[in-house]
Design a protein around this motif. Structure first.
Motif, PDB file in Angstrom:
ATOM      1  N   ILE A  60     -18.820  47.044   8.095  1.00  0.00           N
ATOM      2  CA  ILE A  60     -18.674  48.033   8.476  1.00  0.00           C
ATOM      3  C   ILE A  60     -17.595  48.888   8.835  1.00  0.00           C
ATOM      4  O   ILE A  60     -16.939  47.762   9.788  1.00  0.00           O
ATOM      5  N   ARG A  61     -17.097  50.240   8.199  1.00  0.00           N
ATOM      6  CA  ARG A  61     -16.153  50.354   9.098  1.00  0.00           C
ATOM      7  C   ARG A  61     -16.885  51.862   9.789  1.00  0.00           C
ATOM      8  O   ARG A  61     -16.985  52.977   9.033  1.00  0.00           O
ATOM      9  N   VAL A  62     -16.722  52.237  11.045  1.00  0.00           N
ATOM     10  CA  VAL A  62     -17.063  53.337  12.049  1.00  0.00           C
ATOM     11  C   VAL A  62     -15.457  54.720  11.801  1.00  0.00           C
ATOM     12  O   VAL A  62     -14.689  54.115  12.710  1.00  0.00           O
ATOM     13  N   ARG A  63     -15.187  55.209  10.952  1.00  0.00           N
ATOM     14  CA  ARG A  63     -13.623  55.684  11.379  1.00  0.00           C
ATOM     15  C   ARG A  63     -13.964  57.674  11.235  1.00  0.00           C
ATOM     16  O   ARG A  63     -14.978  58.241  11.431  1.00  0.00           O
ATOM     17  N   GLN A  64     -12.799  57.727  11.454  1.00  0.00           N
ATOM     18  CA  GLN A  64     -12.513  59.185  11.705  1.00  0.00           C
ATOM     19  C   GLN A  64     -12.855  60.147  10.792  1.00  0.00           C
ATOM     20  O   GLN A  64     -12.438  59.487   9.995  1.00  0.00           O
ATOM     21  N   GLY A  65     -14.448  60.724  10.625  1.00  0.00           N
ATOM     22  CA  GLY A  65     -15.027  61.797   9.043  1.00  0.00           C
ATOM     23  C   GLY A  65     -14.188  62.952   9.444  1.00  0.00           C
ATOM     24  O   GLY A  65     -13.517  63.492  10.073  1.00  0.00           O
ATOM     25  N   SER A  66     -15.373  63.455   8.297  1.00  0.00           N
ATOM     26  CA  SER A  66     -15.880  65.116   9.176  1.00  0.00           C
ATOM     27  C   SER A  66     -16.519  65.611  10.241  1.00  0.00           C
ATOM     28  O   SER A  66     -16.896  66.420  11.269  1.00  0.00           O
ATOM     29  N   ASN A  78     -19.384  52.563   0.457  1.00  0.00           N
ATOM     30  CA  ASN A  78     -17.935  52.692   0.367  1.00  0.00           C
ATOM     31  C   ASN A  78     -18.052  52.031   2.219  1.00  0.00           C
ATOM     32  O   ASN A  78     -16.927  51.459   2.698  1.00  0.00           O
ATOM     33  N   GLY A  79     -19.053  51.378   2.426  1.00  0.00           N
ATOM     34  CA  GLY A  79     -18.840  50.689   3.533  1.00  0.00           C
ATOM     35  C   GLY A  79     -18.768  51.013   4.874  1.00  0.00           C
ATOM     36  O   GLY A  79     -18.285  50.364   5.709  1.00  0.00           O
ATOM     37  N   GLU A  80     -18.420  53.044   4.913  1.00  0.00           N
ATOM     38  CA  GLU A  80     -17.687  53.454   6.189  1.00  0.00           C
ATOM     39  C   GLU A  80     -18.703  54.735   6.648  1.00  0.00           C
ATOM     40  O   GLU A  80     -19.504  55.130   5.621  1.00  0.00           O
ATOM     41  N   PHE A  89     -26.157  60.421  12.720  1.00  0.00           N
ATOM     42  CA  PHE A  89     -25.580  59.353  13.117  1.00  0.00           C
ATOM     43  C   PHE A  89     -26.481  57.936  12.535  1.00  0.00           C
ATOM     44  O   PHE A  89     -25.293  57.392  11.604  1.00  0.00           O
ATOM     45  N   THR A  90     -27.431  58.421  12.928  1.00  0.00           N
ATOM     46  CA  THR A  90     -27.881  56.982  12.484  1.00  0.00           C
ATOM     47  C   THR A  90     -28.407  56.647  11.233  1.00  0.00           C
ATOM     48  O   THR A  90     -27.918  55.386  10.081  1.00  0.00           O
ATOM     49  N   ASP A  91     -28.705  58.022  10.365  1.00  0.00           N
ATOM     50  CA  ASP A  91     -28.744  57.988   9.075  1.00  0.00           C
ATOM     51  C   ASP A  91     -27.856  57.473   7.781  1.00  0.00           C
ATOM     52  O   ASP A  91     -28.187  56.925   7.172  1.00  0.00           O
ATOM     53  N   GLN A  92     -26.846  57.620   8.458  1.00  0.00           N
ATOM     54  CA  GLN A  92     -26.048  57.311   8.013  1.00  0.00           C
ATOM     55  C   GLN A  92     -25.839  55.912   7.386  1.00  0.00           C
ATOM     56  O   GLN A  92     -25.396  55.453   6.656  1.00  0.00           O
ATOM     57  N   PHE A  93     -26.187  54.683   8.504  1.00  0.00           N
ATOM     58  CA  PHE A  93     -26.564  53.912   8.352  1.00  0.00           C
ATOM     59  C   PHE A  93     -27.471  53.074   7.437  1.00  0.00           C
ATOM     60  O   PHE A  93     -27.429  52.084   6.492  1.00  0.00           O
ATOM     61  N   ILE A 121     -22.971  46.963   2.653  1.00  0.00           N
ATOM     62  CA  ILE A 121     -22.436  46.053   3.567  1.00  0.00           C
ATOM     63  C   ILE A 121     -21.332  45.148   2.658  1.00  0.00           C
ATOM     64  O   ILE A 121     -21.295  44.681   2.221  1.00  0.00           O
ATOM     65  N   PRO A 122     -19.464  45.893   2.936  1.00  0.00           N
ATOM     66  CA  PRO A 122     -18.831  44.812   2.478  1.00  0.00           C
ATOM     67  C   PRO A 122     -18.982  43.517   3.221  1.00  0.00           C
ATOM     68  O   PRO A 122     -18.851  43.166   4.331  1.00  0.00           O
ATOM     69  N   PRO A 123     -17.962  42.614   2.779  1.00  0.00           N
ATOM     70  CA  PRO A 123     -17.927  41.223   3.044  1.00  0.00           C
ATOM     71  C   PRO A 123     -16.666  41.745   4.319  1.00  0.00           C
ATOM     72  O   PRO A 123     -17.027  40.799   4.755  1.00  0.00           O
TER      73      PRO A 123
END
Lengths: 197, 232, 214
Positions: free
Chosen positions: B180-186, B195-197, B166-170, B175-177
């Motif tokens: 960032i967005r945390v959304r349901q993924g895999s 992609n800032g996601e 989880f933390t390695d994703q960051f 950083i988009p204007p």
């Protein structure tokens, strides 16, 4: 460092989405044994709610005005247990004086509540999450009410289940646990209702 | 004095309580140094990890872990460069800058030839505060690292925000204007760094959303510092 | 507790046998359920927790047994709670000083060892009428019976829920973790099924031995 969670959100969550019994597994022992009987369940649930709310608030105050200033955090467990025991004792005497009928109904339950892990557990959670007064109040009342709700539901279900033919090894605690498991799954369905922050 | 008399009961309770409480106070005194050292180790490790600096994952006070780390290192199974003590690396590489607007200290370090800034944060999770450290590069265009220090989320669900995937994703995420967005993924980690996601934790959407809010709030803090010229 | 054994060694053996199997604190006496369900999604935590409970029970029982004659009737329960709290706090202090990572993941559940019904149960049922040494043994073996059951549950939950055992990834790469195993309901179902299996086994063992228990 208290958080900004709305006390009403905490109240709702502690009854439904993070029910002290169905999600945090606290207060199981008396839950399993007393839920056989609906009347006792009502009485015990009421007692637990009362004790939980009062002890939560008193513990919060003791924590804030005695434990923290004196820096005796490592004695928290003992302090909380003493608060719980003292309040249960006082409540017992108070109820006996005010309403002997209620005292007779609650009977043995009050002293048993002293060692109900739900009470101490909820207080420990309150300490770890650094709740302020209103958050603690809602959390205490909500946890108690959630426990009460769970035991009422379970006693209603058990009326049917206990009359059904169940295999010997599963009778009693076994089938009760499976029932509680289904209840826990059902309560998870509430979690989408919470709009946090 | 009869055993069941009131005076004996009171005297007994008092003496027994005093005895045990004194023993506990003694035990607490004995270990308070180590507990404080462990605390400092945890905080500094989080800062270093967020910055991307490698240091020993073993506290100086954790003898059992130190022994196994030494054994692993000797067996050439573990990289020796990670065995430097946290305090050594911290004192050598990290400098502290006090920023007036912030409740938390600002840390600066040069890592892989680039200047990075780290700051602690405290935000509302589902069940209590989430404390951690966020690191960005000098112009706040990329996150360089996120580490979670403490939280009260559900173990096995929201609690999984401390896991490496989880933390390695960051790390190195753009950083988009709008943040960032945390959304349901895999649920296994979003590997796209541009992609800032980020992937949320499966089954813990509320805690994941809290992380999104908290990280974006911290990004705003960095951005305002940058605009005020506080990040040099 | 059965067994009319007279010699000390026989009694110790009877205690061990009962606490591990015939009168197991979890699946027979239905005690200590709270923590059974709460920490078993992870083998490492379960192990540390159950070691803590075993030690707390052993030392509390021994201490209370030694103090038996001096405790006034009115404050019996309070004294039990005080002694149990003392040992649990010691365990908490030791964890925070020497095993901080474990202390953090066990969180409030260390403090909850105080209300673990097994400890109170043994203090009431055994320590009150037995010698300190035997009480220590009874506490320790109750804890081990508890540990064995919980480790079994935890092994299933951790393996299916995370694909690992004691933190070591063991599942094949294509394995999809069963998230339900990490959540509350699975614990209830698993404990119930384990109870079912073990109790049925006990029934058939007893039925096999004509003339009642050993």
């Amino acid at each position: 460092m208290s958080t900004d969670i709305n006390p009403l959100v905490i109240l709702f969550a502690s009854v439904f989405t993070s029910n002290i019994l169905l999600s945090n597994f606290l207060g199981m022992c008396s839950f399993i044994s007393i839920s056989k009987d609906a009347k006792s369940s009502f009485g015990l649930g009421l007692a637990v709610t009362l004790v939980m709310t009062i002890t939560m608030v008193v513990s919060w105050a003791v924590l804030k005005f005695i434990v923290e200033p004196l820096n005796i955090g490592y004695l928290s467990f003992i302090v909380f247990i003493i608060v719980i025991a003292a309040i249960v004792q006082m409540l017992e005497m108070f109820i006996d004086r005010v309403s002997p009928a209620l005292y007779l109904a609650l009977g043995i339950f009050l002293p048993l509540i002293t060692v109900n892990c739900a009470i101490l557990g909820a207080i420990l959670f309150m300490q770890i999450r650094s709740y302020d007064f209103f958050q603690a109040l809602c959390f205490g009342f909500g946890s108690g009410a959630g426990w009460w709700l769970a035991i009422m539901l379970l006693s209603a279900i058990r009326k049917k289940v206990d009359a059904a033919p169940v295999s010997a090894g599963l009778k009693g605690p076994g089938i009760t646990l499976i029932t509680i498991g289904f209840m826990a799954m059902a309560f998870i369905g509430f979690s989408g209702m919470l709009a946090v922050q | 004095m009869k055993k069941d008399s009131t005076s004996y009961t009171v005297w007994f309770t008092f003496v027994v309580s005093l005895f045990f409480v004194l023993l506990l106070a003694f035990a607490n005194e004995l270990t308070s140094g180590r507990v404080a050292a462990n605390q400092r180790f945890a905080e500094r490790s989080a800062i270093l990890d967020s910055l991307g600096l490698k240091a020993s994952g073993v506290a100086a006070t954790d003898e059992a872990a130190a022994l196994s780390a030494a054994a692993l290192s000797a067996a050439a199974v573990q990289d020796a460069s990670t065995s430097e003590a946290v305090d050594t690396v911290f004192d050598r590489s990290v400098s502290v800058i006090t920023a007036d607007s912030a409740r938390f200290l600002l840390y600066k370090a040069v890592v892989d030839g680039e200047v990075r800034y780290a700051m602690g944060f405290s935000g509302a999770g589902l069940w209590g505060a989430i404390l951690g450290v966020l690191t960005v590069n000098a112009d706040v265009s990329r996150i360089r690292g996120l580490s979670i220090v403490a939280h009260n989320e559900t173990p096995g669900l929201g609690g999984r925000i401390t896991e490496a995937w989880f933390t390695d994703q960051f790390r190195d995420e753009q950083i988009p204007p709008a943040g960032i967005r945390v959304r349901q993924g895999s649920g296994a980690g979003d590997t796209n760094k541009d992609n800032g996601e980020l992937d949320a934790v499966t089954g813990a959407s509320l805690t994941s959303k809290s992380i999104e809010k908290i990280v974006n709030a911290q990004i705003s803090v960095f951005r305002s510092l940058f605009e005020q010229g506080g990040l040099q | 507790m059965n067994g009319a054994a007279s010699s000390g060694k026989n009694k110790a053996w009877a205690v061990l046998r009962d606490n591990l199997w015939w009168n197991n604190p979890v699946f027979i006496q239905v005690l200590g359920i709270c923590s059974t369900l709460a920490v078993t999604n992870n083998l490492t935590n379960t192990f540390i927790m159950t070691v803590g409970v075993s030690l707390a029970t052993a030392f509390s029982s021994a201490t209370l047994s030694a103090m038996n004659k001096a405790i006034p009737a009115k404050v019996r329960m309070i004294t039990q709670v005080l002694v149990i709290s003392f040992y649990v706090i010691i365990i908490d202090i030791v964890l925070r000083a020497y095993l901080p990572a474990v202390s953090k993941s066990l969180g409030p559940y260390v403090g909850l060892i105080i209300t673990n019904c097994i400890i109170m149960g043994r203090a009431e049922a055994f320590a009150r009428s037995n010698t300190p040494l035997l009480s220590f043994w009874d506490g320790l073996t109750s804890g081990i019976g508890y540990m064995a059951f919980l480790m079994g549950i935890a092994a299933v939950r951790e393996f299916l829920g995370f694909g690992s055992l004691f933190g070591f990834k063991l599942a094949p790469p294509g394995f999809t973790p069963w998230t339900i195993m990490v959540m509350a309901p699975s614990a209830f179902f698993l404990v119930a099924m384990a109870m079912w299996a073990l109790k049925s086994l006990q029934e058939s063992m007893t039925a096999h031995k004509k003339g009642g228990k050993k």
